[in-house]
Enzyme design. Structure first.
Site, PDB file in Angstrom:
ATOM      1  N   GLY A 123       0.788  -1.226   0.000  1.00 61.90           N
ATOM      2  CA  GLY A 123       0.000   0.000   0.000  1.00 61.90           C
ATOM      3  C   GLY A 123       0.818   1.273   0.000  1.00 61.90           C
ATOM      4  N   CYS A 145     -28.310  -9.824 -15.517  1.00 68.26           N
ATOM      5  CA  CYS A 145     -27.779  -9.511 -16.849  1.00 68.26           C
ATOM      6  C   CYS A 145     -28.770  -9.982 -17.910  1.00 68.26           C
ATOM      7  CB  CYS A 145     -26.428 -10.185 -17.045  1.00 68.26           C
ATOM      8  SG  CYS A 145     -25.808 -10.066 -18.732  1.00 68.26           S
ATOM      9  N   CYS A 185     -26.846 -12.980 -20.066  1.00 72.63           N
ATOM     10  CA  CYS A 185     -26.463 -14.277 -19.508  1.00 72.63           C
ATOM     11  C   CYS A 185     -27.211 -14.603 -18.217  1.00 72.63           C
ATOM     12  CB  CYS A 185     -24.959 -14.325 -19.268  1.00 72.63           C
ATOM     13  SG  CYS A 185     -24.421 -13.369 -17.841  1.00 72.63           S
ATOM     14  N   CYS A 210     -23.681  -7.545 -18.204  1.00 67.14           N
ATOM     15  CA  CYS A 210     -22.431  -7.665 -17.462  1.00 67.14           C
ATOM     16  C   CYS A 210     -21.398  -6.685 -18.013  1.00 67.14           C
ATOM     17  CB  CYS A 210     -21.843  -9.069 -17.611  1.00 67.14           C
ATOM     18  SG  CYS A 210     -22.784 -10.331 -16.786  1.00 67.14           S
ATOM     19  N   CYS A 233     -19.440 -12.790 -19.106  1.00 62.45           N
ATOM     20  CA  CYS A 233     -20.754 -12.919 -19.737  1.00 62.45           C
ATOM     21  C   CYS A 233     -20.705 -13.984 -20.844  1.00 62.45           C
ATOM     22  CB  CYS A 233     -21.157 -11.569 -20.314  1.00 62.45           C
ATOM     23  SG  CYS A 233     -22.914 -11.403 -20.632  1.00 62.45           S
TER      24      CYS A 233
END
Lengths: 268, 301
Positions: free
Chosen positions: B31, B240, B243, B265, B271
């Site tokens: 970080g 979605c 899908c 998606c 997807c």
């Protein structure tokens, strides 16, 4: 030094270099401040008052002498010993500055975060100390705004929309929210109109009494010193020319400069 | 076609070595923003110069590269960067998350869980999470050094006070390994939980700001929040349309002038994999006449 002092200055001095030669802004200043005591530093513009305040609050480093503070470190047994500010780490000083100390700036804008609301300003120190409960931050903010006589309806407004007196109150609330033991104030009432000054002084006196605050108040206004301070230092050209109980100094000034200062106050 | 006039992966070997050294430091201090000598790239700033330099420094001849922009493999940024590396390295490229060993991404983390054999490289526009709150660089470095992050909560407090909820939907600040505050780059907050304890190595590069940072595998990543306003990710009332996935991040596409919206998606590979596996969505756009009312309904769900 008697035991029990909160802050102790010993031969404190600070020089600024001008044209290659050091010029002492203040020099050889010594005093002790006890818990719950208010000390006023008075003197004309340029006499080194603000430099002294910045040395005491560790915003500047002493060139001469030392400042000791009775710090309470978590995990350490309480003792009467003072710690020299010069030997504290930066992390410790920053910790002190946002827990045990407060600093009220002359211009509220310097002490406030102008791009977040009044409530966030009050909560900032608490969040820095790890408070992570919004509801509690909120209620603390409302509580402190009420205590400094701010309209709690304005809690979500930006400080820029507040009047000068309100900004100064907000700055005070923001400093006192962590229950500090020592507050530094740099001309806290300068720039406010007389009626607002009076209310602010009244509020400060009440808070100092209620919270048992020790305070160092820099001012050029003798009335402020008279109202707030137990003791006062009179400064001229970077030196302390007279110090003592406020009433004694103001009613029976010894040094010619203090006599001049007292006699030049206008009374309507 | 591979370009032979350039060194492998465009950058010269010494530059790549220096970036790898900076990356080692970044991995060692999760970080922490490590400065590095960012080079001019044949891209404009804002097009992923930081991510491209990291990818160029670590890519090997046996790597398989995938590039994502906003979740999709076929958007301008993704196509260009993929072609850039295909031409300057000749390595294999793929659109399938599970086939890739190295994934450079902008704005998304793939829906498919990553493995320990993969590296995810993020393109970062603004690496300093405190920049909007504390403009002085010196002061923000000090705040990182002393772990003074109360200010970030002031921003979140302000969101709740003014808007009723933490309004930040992307680039949502996180704390890495309980130490450094980090900007996760502009990924939606939906993806924040995926960073936590991820088996893949995650590297972040900011070319214009000349800094890079890292989240090593299996590192704790916590999104900031308040006890009484916990961190939450977005949910949609729809699945979605292509899908039928109800657990993925959805893009909203306006398909006509009557308020018809298609939710699909954002991760195009995810997807496609689902459709190949036989999953089918409603194939229909949703009509939302009043967006605000629909949002209210979404919050209640």
């Amino acid at each position: 030094m008697k035991p029990g002092a909160l802050l102790s200055a010993r031969h404190v001095g600070k020089a600024f270099v001008s044209n290659g030669a050091p010029r002492w802004a203040c020099r050889d200043i010594s005093f002790d401040l006890y818990p719950g005591e208010v000390l006023a530093v008075v003197g004309e513009s340029g006499s080194g008052k603000t430099t002294l305040l910045r040395l005491l609050a560790a915003r500047l480093v002493c060139d001469e002498g030392s400042v000791g503070y009775h710090a309470r470190w978590p995990g350490h047994a309480p003792s009467d010993k003072l710690t020299d500010l010069a030997v504290m780490s930066e992390a410790q000083l920053r910790q002190l500055a946002r827990t045990d100390w407060g600093f009220v700036e002359q211009h509220a804008r310097d002490g406030l975060r102008m791009n977040v609301s009044g409530g966030a300003n009050v909560g900032e120190r608490l969040m820095a100390l790890g408070e992570r409960h919004y509801g509690q931050l909120r209620s603390q903010a409302l509580d402190w705004m009420a205590r400094v006589e701010l309209d709690v309806e304005r809690v979500d407004d930006l400080p820029g929309t507040y009047s000068g007196g309100m900004q100064q109150r907000l700055q005070i609330a923001r400093n006192l929210v962590t229950r500090p033991r020592l507050v530094f104030m740099d001309e806290p009432t300068t720039g406010l109109d007389v009626s607002v000054q009076a209310r602010l002084l009244d509020l400060l006196r009440q808070l100092v009494d209620e919270l048992q605050l020790a305070a160092v108040v820099v001012t050029h206004d003798l009335a402020v010193a008279r109202l707030l301070a137990h003791r006062m230092l009179v400064m001229k050209d970077g030196q302390v020319v007279e110090q003592g109980l406020t009433d004694r100094v103001l009613d029976d000034p010894q040094h010619p400069y203090t006599q001049l200062l007292v006699s030049s106050v206008l009374t309507p | 076609m591979t370009e032979t006039h350039y060194n492998f992966a465009f950058l010269d070997e010494r530059t790549k070595k220096r970036i790898r050294r900076a990356l080692l430091k970044a991995v060692a201090v999760p970080g922490y923003q490590v400065p590095f000598g960012s080079r001019e790239m044949p891209f404009a700033y804002g097009w992923g110069t930081g991510g491209v330099q990291i990818t160029a420094s670590i890519i090997g001849r046996s790597d398989v590269l995938k590039v994502i922009d906003q979740g999709a493999d076929d958007t301008t940024n993704a196509v260009n960067i993929r072609r850039f590396f295909a031409r300057t390295t000749g390595v294999a490229t793929t659109q399938k998350t599970r086939d890739a060993t190295l994934i450079q991404t902008r704005h998304r983390i793939p829906e498919e869980p990553l493995t320990a054999a993969q590296i995810l490289v993020y393109q970062v526009p603004m690496p300093e999470p405190l920049s909007k709150l504390e403009p002085r660089r010196r002061e923000s470095i000090k705040m990182h050094a002393l772990s003074e992050y109360g200010l970030m909560h002031v921003r979140l407090y302000e969101d709740i006070a003014q808007l009723g909820a933490i309004a930040r939907a992307y680039d949502y600040p996180v704390v890495v390994n309980e130490r450094y505050l980090m900007s996760p780059s502009p990924i939606p907050k939906f993806d924040n939980p995926k960073m936590h304890m991820n088996p893949a190595l995650q590297l972040f590069g900011a070319g214009r700001e000349k800094r890079l940072y890292a989240v090593p595998p299996y590192t704790r990543v916590r999104s900031l929040d308040f006890e009484d306003h916990p961190f939450e990710i977005e949910r949609w009332p729809h699945a979605c349309a292509l899908c039928g996935a109800a657990d993925s991040y959805l893009d909203e596409m306006i398909v006509d002038d009557q308020g018809g919206r298609l939710f699909v998606c954002s991760d195009s590979d995810y997807c496609e994999q689902r459709r190949e596996a036989g999953h089918v969505g409603t194939q229909e756009a949703v009509t939302l006449t009043n967006v605000l009312a629909a949002q209210d309904a979404g919050d209640g769900a």
